[in-house]
Design a protein around this motif. Sequence first.
Motif, short mmCIF file in Angstrom:
data_model
loop_
_atom_site.label_atom_id
_atom_site.label_comp_id
_atom_site.label_asym_id
_atom_site.label_seq_id
_atom_site.Cartn_x
_atom_site.Cartn_y
_atom_site.Cartn_z
N PRO A 97 0.79 -1.23 0.00
CA PRO A 97 0.00 0.00 0.00
C PRO A 97 0.83 1.29 0.00
CG PRO A 97 -0.82 -1.52 1.66
CD PRO A 97 0.46 -2.09 1.14
N ASP A 98 1.96 1.32 0.69
CA ASP A 98 2.70 2.58 0.84
C ASP A 98 4.19 2.29 0.98
OD1 ASP A 98 3.53 5.16 1.33
OD2 ASP A 98 2.31 5.46 3.11
N PRO A 99 4.91 2.11 -0.15
CA PRO A 99 6.33 1.81 -0.07
C PRO A 99 7.17 3.06 0.21
CG PRO A 99 5.65 1.89 -2.35
CD PRO A 99 4.41 2.08 -1.52
N TYR A 100 8.37 2.85 0.73
CA TYR A 100 9.36 3.91 0.80
C TYR A 100 10.61 3.39 0.12
CZ TYR A 100 12.45 1.85 4.30
OH TYR A 100 13.34 1.04 4.94
N VAL A 101 11.52 4.30 -0.21
CA VAL A 101 12.77 3.90 -0.86
C VAL A 101 13.92 4.69 -0.24
CG1 VAL A 101 12.67 5.56 -2.78
CG2 VAL A 101 13.87 3.39 -3.08
N SER A 102 15.06 4.03 -0.09
CA SER A 102 16.28 4.67 0.38
C SER A 102 17.42 4.27 -0.54
CB SER A 102 16.62 4.23 1.81
OG SER A 102 15.63 4.64 2.71
N LEU A 103 18.46 5.08 -0.55
CA LEU A 103 19.68 4.76 -1.27
C LEU A 103 20.82 4.73 -0.27
CD1 LEU A 103 20.93 4.25 -4.07
CD2 LEU A 103 21.47 6.69 -4.15
N ARG A 104 21.63 3.68 -0.36
CA ARG A 104 22.77 3.50 0.53
C ARG A 104 24.04 3.38 -0.31
NH1 ARG A 104 21.45 2.24 5.77
NH2 ARG A 104 19.23 2.04 6.16
N ASN A 105 25.16 3.85 0.24
CA ASN A 105 26.41 3.74 -0.50
C ASN A 105 26.96 2.32 -0.44
OD1 ASN A 105 27.78 3.40 1.95
ND2 ASN A 105 28.55 5.50 2.01
N GLY A 106 28.15 2.11 -0.98
CA GLY A 106 28.72 0.78 -1.08
C GLY A 106 28.99 0.08 0.23
N THR A 107 29.06 0.83 1.33
CA THR A 107 29.25 0.21 2.64
C THR A 107 27.95 0.12 3.42
OG1 THR A 107 29.85 2.33 3.67
CG2 THR A 107 31.66 0.97 2.80
N GLY A 108 26.85 0.55 2.80
CA GLY A 108 25.54 0.45 3.45
C GLY A 108 25.10 1.67 4.21
N VAL A 109 25.87 2.77 4.13
CA VAL A 109 25.51 4.00 4.84
C VAL A 109 24.41 4.73 4.06
CG1 VAL A 109 26.35 6.26 5.62
CG2 VAL A 109 27.78 4.22 5.88
N LEU A 110 23.39 5.19 4.77
CA LEU A 110 22.25 5.88 4.17
C LEU A 110 22.70 7.16 3.48
CD1 LEU A 110 19.14 5.80 3.92
CD2 LEU A 110 19.06 7.19 5.99
N VAL A 111 22.29 7.34 2.21
CA VAL A 111 22.63 8.51 1.41
C VAL A 111 21.41 9.39 1.18
CG1 VAL A 111 23.47 9.25 -0.86
CG2 VAL A 111 24.52 7.29 0.26
#
Length: 173
Positions: A97-111
């Motif tokens: 019903p309501d997705p969110y999206v995040s982008l993380r760098n190559g080590t997994g840190v939130l960008v």
Amino acid sequence: LNARITYTPTVTGTFYISAESELSTTGTYRLRVTDVTPPPDDYASTTSTTGRVSVGGTTMGALENLGDRDWFRVDLVAGRTYRITSDGAATGSGTLPDPYVSLRNGTGVLVATDDDSGPSVNASITFTAATSGTFYVETGASTLATGTRLGTYTVAVSDISSNVAAPPSGDDY
């Protein structure tokens, strides 16, 4: 006054269930055995995920358990601008019903992260990569979602560099 037990066997075999009354009365009853083992997760929420989405492509996934997050590896090029989306039920791209999206760098840190910048309550990030390399697209259910936080979704990564206006050069003044 119904009874329920949850049991996780430690060995495979035949088990027996008994039913009786605490009050020594007679009557009818129904026994039901249901497997409540959560389904396996399709994609891990770590840099060791098997999930992958290519630039210009889409990938489908599912949130099988409450709190599930799925990560997808993607390779981005420095100086290019990308649109990263997670779409669900609102656009017919899944049942979430309501997705969110995040982008993380190559080590997994939130960008970067987004909840509702896409169509309806879908999620969309516009991101210009400062460095080339591996990034991870993370999707999950919005914490603001009402109702179920389980379902399917589609993740997409598009190179929109030609759609982004270039800043004026110093020669134009």
